[in-house]
Every structure is written in structure tokens, then in C-alpha cells.
Design a protein around this motif. Structure first.
Motif, PDB file in Angstrom:
ATOM      1  N   LEU A  92       0.787  -1.230   0.000  1.00 60.83           N
ATOM      2  CA  LEU A  92       0.000   0.000   0.000  1.00 60.83           C
ATOM      3  C   LEU A  92       0.821   1.282   0.000  1.00 60.83           C
ATOM      4  CD1 LEU A  92      -2.791  -1.087   2.514  1.00 60.83           C
ATOM      5  CD2 LEU A  92      -2.843  -1.159   0.015  1.00 60.83           C
ATOM      6  N   GLY A  93       1.925   1.316   0.744  1.00 62.03           N
ATOM      7  CA  GLY A  93       2.651   2.571   0.789  1.00 62.03           C
ATOM      8  C   GLY A  93       3.958   2.493   1.541  1.00 62.03           C
ATOM      9  N   TYR A  94       4.698   3.611   1.515  1.00 61.72           N
ATOM     10  CA  TYR A  94       6.007   3.731   2.138  1.00 61.72           C
ATOM     11  C   TYR A  94       6.093   5.056   2.887  1.00 61.72           C
ATOM     12  CZ  TYR A  94       6.817   0.742  -1.966  1.00 61.72           C
ATOM     13  OH  TYR A  94       6.708  -0.217  -2.949  1.00 61.72           O
ATOM     14  N   ALA A  95       6.984   5.111   3.858  1.00 61.02           N
ATOM     15  CA  ALA A  95       7.244   6.370   4.568  1.00 61.02           C
ATOM     16  C   ALA A  95       8.590   6.282   5.269  1.00 61.02           C
ATOM     17  CB  ALA A  95       6.142   6.669   5.584  1.00 61.02           C
ATOM     18  N   ASP A  96       9.122   7.460   5.620  1.00 59.83           N
ATOM     19  CA  ASP A  96      10.330   7.565   6.442  1.00 59.83           C
ATOM     20  C   ASP A  96      11.452   6.673   5.935  1.00 59.83           C
ATOM     21  OD1 ASP A  96      11.770   8.663   8.542  1.00 59.83           O
ATOM     22  OD2 ASP A  96      11.178   7.098   9.969  1.00 59.83           O
ATOM     23  N   CYS A  97      11.664   6.693   4.620  1.00 62.94           N
ATOM     24  CA  CYS A  97      12.717   5.876   4.001  1.00 62.94           C
ATOM     25  C   CYS A  97      13.970   6.709   3.835  1.00 62.94           C
ATOM     26  CB  CYS A  97      12.242   5.350   2.651  1.00 62.94           C
ATOM     27  SG  CYS A  97      13.512   4.468   1.724  1.00 62.94           S
ATOM     28  N   ARG A  98      15.059   6.246   4.434  1.00 65.66           N
ATOM     29  CA  ARG A  98      16.324   6.979   4.368  1.00 65.66           C
ATOM     30  C   ARG A  98      17.420   6.097   3.785  1.00 65.66           C
ATOM     31  NH1 ARG A  98      16.869   7.606  10.261  1.00 65.66           N
ATOM     32  NH2 ARG A  98      15.210   6.057  10.247  1.00 65.66           N
ATOM     33  N   PHE A  99      18.110   6.647   2.804  1.00 61.00           N
ATOM     34  CA  PHE A  99      19.265   5.961   2.225  1.00 61.00           C
ATOM     35  C   PHE A  99      20.499   6.454   2.971  1.00 61.00           C
ATOM     36  CE2 PHE A  99      15.934   5.792  -0.869  1.00 61.00           C
ATOM     37  CZ  PHE A  99      16.055   4.532  -1.439  1.00 61.00           C
ATOM     38  N   LEU A 100      21.113   5.571   3.738  1.00 59.85           N
ATOM     39  CA  LEU A 100      22.102   5.980   4.738  1.00 59.85           C
ATOM     40  C   LEU A 100      23.550   5.733   4.325  1.00 59.85           C
ATOM     41  CD1 LEU A 100      20.162   4.639   7.841  1.00 59.85           C
ATOM     42  CD2 LEU A 100      20.308   7.013   7.050  1.00 59.85           C
ATOM     43  N   ARG A 101      23.756   4.838   3.380  1.00 59.40           N
ATOM     44  CA  ARG A 101      25.125   4.522   2.974  1.00 59.40           C
ATOM     45  C   ARG A 101      25.103   4.020   1.538  1.00 59.40           C
ATOM     46  NH1 ARG A 101      29.798   3.911   5.908  1.00 59.40           N
ATOM     47  NH2 ARG A 101      28.576   4.208   7.818  1.00 59.40           N
ATOM     48  N   ALA A 102      26.071   4.446   0.746  1.00 57.72           N
ATOM     49  CA  ALA A 102      26.132   4.001  -0.640  1.00 57.72           C
ATOM     50  C   ALA A 102      26.430   2.502  -0.707  1.00 57.72           C
ATOM     51  CB  ALA A 102      27.195   4.784  -1.399  1.00 57.72           C
ATOM     52  N   VAL A 103      25.888   1.857  -1.726  1.00 55.72           N
ATOM     53  CA  VAL A 103      26.134   0.439  -1.992  1.00 55.72           C
ATOM     54  C   VAL A 103      26.942   0.334  -3.273  1.00 55.72           C
ATOM     55  CG1 VAL A 103      25.049  -1.794  -2.478  1.00 55.72           C
ATOM     56  CG2 VAL A 103      23.988  -0.220  -0.839  1.00 55.72           C
ATOM     57  N   TYR A 104      27.962  -0.521  -3.246  1.00 51.02           N
ATOM     58  CA  TYR A 104      28.840  -0.684  -4.394  1.00 51.02           C
ATOM     59  C   TYR A 104      28.859  -2.137  -4.845  1.00 51.02           C
ATOM     60  CZ  TYR A 104      30.489   3.932  -2.958  1.00 51.02           C
ATOM     61  OH  TYR A 104      30.544   5.261  -2.628  1.00 51.02           O
ATOM     62  N   PRO A 105      29.203  -2.397  -6.115  1.00 46.69           N
ATOM     63  CA  PRO A 105      29.350  -3.781  -6.559  1.00 46.69           C
ATOM     64  C   PRO A 105      30.305  -4.545  -5.631  1.00 46.69           C
ATOM     65  CG  PRO A 105      29.401  -2.311  -8.448  1.00 46.69           C
ATOM     66  CD  PRO A 105      29.415  -1.436  -7.222  1.00 46.69           C
ATOM     67  N   GLY A 106      29.881  -5.723  -5.231  1.00 42.86           N
ATOM     68  CA  GLY A 106      30.648  -6.516  -4.274  1.00 42.86           C
ATOM     69  C   GLY A 106      30.045  -6.497  -2.881  1.00 42.86           C
ATOM     70  N   ASP A 107      29.178  -5.534  -2.597  1.00 48.29           N
ATOM     71  CA  ASP A 107      28.513  -5.484  -1.290  1.00 48.29           C
ATOM     72  C   ASP A 107      27.431  -6.559  -1.201  1.00 48.29           C
ATOM     73  OD1 ASP A 107      30.046  -3.428  -0.327  1.00 48.29           O
ATOM     74  OD2 ASP A 107      28.554  -1.853  -0.692  1.00 48.29           O
ATOM     75  N   THR A 108      27.211  -7.048   0.006  1.00 45.73           N
ATOM     76  CA  THR A 108      26.182  -8.048   0.281  1.00 45.73           C
ATOM     77  C   THR A 108      25.136  -7.438   1.206  1.00 45.73           C
ATOM     78  OG1 THR A 108      27.723  -9.897   0.035  1.00 45.73           O
ATOM     79  CG2 THR A 108      25.702 -10.326   1.289  1.00 45.73           C
ATOM     80  N   LEU A 109      23.870  -7.543   0.801  1.00 45.32           N
ATOM     81  CA  LEU A 109      22.784  -6.927   1.557  1.00 45.32           C
ATOM     82  C   LEU A 109      21.927  -7.984   2.246  1.00 45.32           C
ATOM     83  CD1 LEU A 109      21.571  -4.171  -0.950  1.00 45.32           C
ATOM     84  CD2 LEU A 109      23.353  -4.048   0.798  1.00 45.32           C
TER      85      LEU A 109
END
Length: 356
Positions: A92-109
Motif C-alpha cells: 500500500l505505501g512507504y514512509a520515512d525511508c532513508r538511504f544511509l550509505r552508498a552500496v557498491y558492486p561486491g557489497d552483500t545486503l
């Protein structure tokens, strides 16, 4: 003798399985590479320069070309689906979404969610589940933090309703919380000929309205590949056998697919708004299906300078996406409700270089 067992398979959670305050750790960690970034670009046609060119990214101050912010978001989101929205009617929706750190190739999430709200629907056949989900890299650093709410089917329509808890959420992410995922940018090195637009922070003003002009028709193969890229297992997106008998008689396209298409279309008019810093709020107003064509337009709601930063400014952007209707007349009037063509209403902050 063959023994049939369903104890080793997972049917996903239904509404009555959730409890406010519980924490859910999600499988499976996902390592992102240059191939994922290339496939994401192929699916949406995104053209923002730092995410497209290693040379451009390094020239302006990144250690490498970053993974697109929304690709990282979708992967983190996808981890949560088997535990949160496998039996969803709709996100239904989203809120309070913060991108806090850059992600680079090779990173695992990886992802963890906390249930922060529950509300049964009046038909007693489903309810809304509110969760705060966080995505972490391999060092345990938070890369994205967001709230979403999703309508989930009940297993037993007669089961008792939980106490209603609806979380209070901020109207917008504060300016002081923007920019942590973006390194210091060399504005002089931000080549506007290569980036695709001469317009920088100072060229935009609140109240400005931009028709992004172009449209993109969604094909079955594209949204299916995207859903799998994010390891999103929600039945509403990939299982025609089950969804053919449902409300719409066909699979819904993942709402995040619409967000990424609208963001890619916004390049025409916002080419230098290269980094999504936060999502203040978002609504999937109506469903999208294969064969529909997506258009988009944006309002610049606010412009803001960032504390202690002179390299980038922030644009608060409200993007409206439509299906099968170009946006030259900017369909949607505040206070009059959404027109039938509107499918997405997204409010977000994006960073854009200032004049050197």
C-alpha cells in the motif's frame, strides 16, 4: 511407503500470524555485482551519470560507480517478502525511508524487519501490517531504513482481530538526515555535457512542474525478470495460476517496478538529480498490468541546502505516474482525488550538484 509432509515448506505468514513488536530476520543475503547493475539499467533505461559510468563517478568523488539507490532498496525489500507479504493482496505505501550509505558492486545486503502496527480490515478477510525494515551491508552498516504497510490475507476469516496499532510517521524526512550516503562531490568535475543537462540546484524552484514527456510500455518479461532480480516471491507478481482466479484475474506488477520506471522517466527534466536521499511517502494508487504504458510528471515541492555542505542541494520532488495517459496536462488536482489513470504518488528527496 511414501510420507507426505508439509512441515518443511513455508506457506508464508497470514495477518493473524503477526505480533506488534516482533523482529524478523530475513533470508537470504544477496551480493550485488556489476551484472545486477547492468540488468537494472536494461530493465528501466535509467541514465543517471554516476550510476552509469565508472569514470564519471570517480571524477566527482565516488570511490566507484554506486549501485542505483532503488536497486538497493528493491533487493532489501525483496528479502522481506517471504516473511511479510507472500500472502499480500497489495503493497500500500512507504514512509520515512532513508538511504544511509552508498552500496557498491561486491557489497552483500541482508534485511531485518520489526512489526510496528496492525489493523484488521472491516471485511475481516485481510488486514494491514506495518513494518520497519532495515537493510545492512556485509559490515553490519545500515544502508537503507524504511517503513511500509501492506494488506495481507487472513488464514481464517473468523479469527479474532488484534488490537489496532497504527504507527505515527513523519510527513517527511528532515533535511539534516539527508546526504549521508553521498560522498563529497567535486562540482567542477560534474560535467553537465556528459550528465545530460545543464541544470543544477540553483536552477530549480519550489512550485515548478515538469512533464517528463516520455512513456514506457511494460512487458510481461520485463516485470517478471525484475521481480526475480530482487528475489521477490510475492504470488501476486509471479504466479498466474493462483492470481488468475483472484480479484484482477492476472498478475499485478510489483509497485517498486513502477517507482523505478517513474524515476528513470524523470531523467528528462531532472537528469542531474543523481541520488535518491530519502522517500518521504508513497502510495500505489491503482494497479499496473503488462501492456500498460507508464508516463510521469513531477512537482518541485521544496528546495533545501544541506547543513555543512556546499557541493549538493536537495530537491523535494513529488512524482505522479500514470498509465496509458500522457502527462502534458498534469492529471491530478489536489483535493479532487486521483484520476483513474494515476498509479503512483511518490514524495522523495533527491540530491543535485550546486554551482561550483
Amino acid at each position: 511407503m511414501t510420507t507426505i509432509s508439509d512441515s518443511k515448506t513455508a506457506a508464508g505468514r497470514f495477518f493473524e500470524d503477526f505480533r506488534v513488536g516482533e523482529t524478523i530476520r530475513h533470508a537470504t543475503p544477496r551480493s550485488l555485482g556489476a551484472g545486477d547493475a547492468a540488468l537494472y539499467s536494461a530493465l528501466y533505461g535509467t541514465r543517471f551519470a554516476p550510476q552509469s559510468a565508472e569514470t564519471f563517478a570517480r571524477a566527482i568523488g565516488y570511490p566507484a560507480s554506486p549501485i542505483d539507490d532503488l536497486l538497493a532498496f528493491h533487493v532489501v525489500f525483496g528479502k522481506t517478502v517471504p516473511d511479510i507479504s507472500l500472502n499480500a493482496v497489495a503493497n500500500l505505501g512507504y514512509a520515512d525511508c532513508r538511504f544511509l550509505r552508498a552500496v557498491y558492486p561486491g557489497d552483500t545486503l541482508s534485511s531485518v524487519s520489526e512489526v510496528i502496527g496492525l489493523k484488521e480490515n472491516s471485511n475481516r478477510q485481510s488486514g494491514v501490517v506495518y513494518v520497519r525494515s532495515r537493510g545492512f551491508n556485509q559490515r553490519g552498516e545500515t544502508v537503507v531504513d524504511y517503513v511500509r504497510w501492506v494488506m495481507v490475507r487472513k488464514r481464517d476469516h473468523g479469527s479474532p482481530a488484534p488490537e489496532t496499532v497504527v504507527p505515527k510517521l513523519p510527513e517527511a524526512v528532515g533535511v539534516a538526515d539527508l546526504g549521508s550516503a553521498c560522498p563529497s562531490i567535486d562540482c567542477a568535475a560534474f560535467d553537465v555535457a556528459l550528465s545530460g543537462s545543464p541544470h543544477r540546484f540553483e536552477d530549480y524552484s519550489a512550485g515548478e512542474r515538469i512533464d517528463h514527456v516520455d512513456g514506457a510500455t511494460v512487458e510481461e518479461a520485463e516485470h517478471m525478470i525484475a521481480t526475480r532480480l530482487y528475489q521477490n516471491t510475492a504470488k501476486v507478481h509471479f504466479n498466474q495460476h493462483s492470481e488468475g482466479q483472484g480479484r484482477f484475474g492476472r498478475r499485478l506488477i510489483y509497485g517498486g517496478h513502477v517507482i523505478s520506471l517513474a524515476r528513470a522517466l524523470s531523467f528528462n527534466g531532472l537528469a542531474n538529480a543523481f541520488h535518491v536521499a530519502a522517500i518521504n511517502g508513497g502510495r500505489h494508487v491503482a494497479p499496473l498490468f503488462a501492456g500498460d504504458t507508464v508516463f510521469a510528471w513531477s512537482d518541485v515541492v521544496e528546495t533545501a541546502t544541506l547543513p555543512a555542505r556546499s557541493d549538493v542541494g536537495a530537491l523535494r520532488i513529488r512524482t505522479i505516474a500514470t498509465k496509458n495517459r500522457p502527462c502534458a496536462d498534469f492529471p491530478f488536482r489536489e483535493g479532487e482525488g486521483y484520476e483513474p489513470s494515476v498509479i503512483l504518488d511518490l514524495d522523495y528527496w533527491a540530491l543535485i550538484p550546486r554551482r561550483a
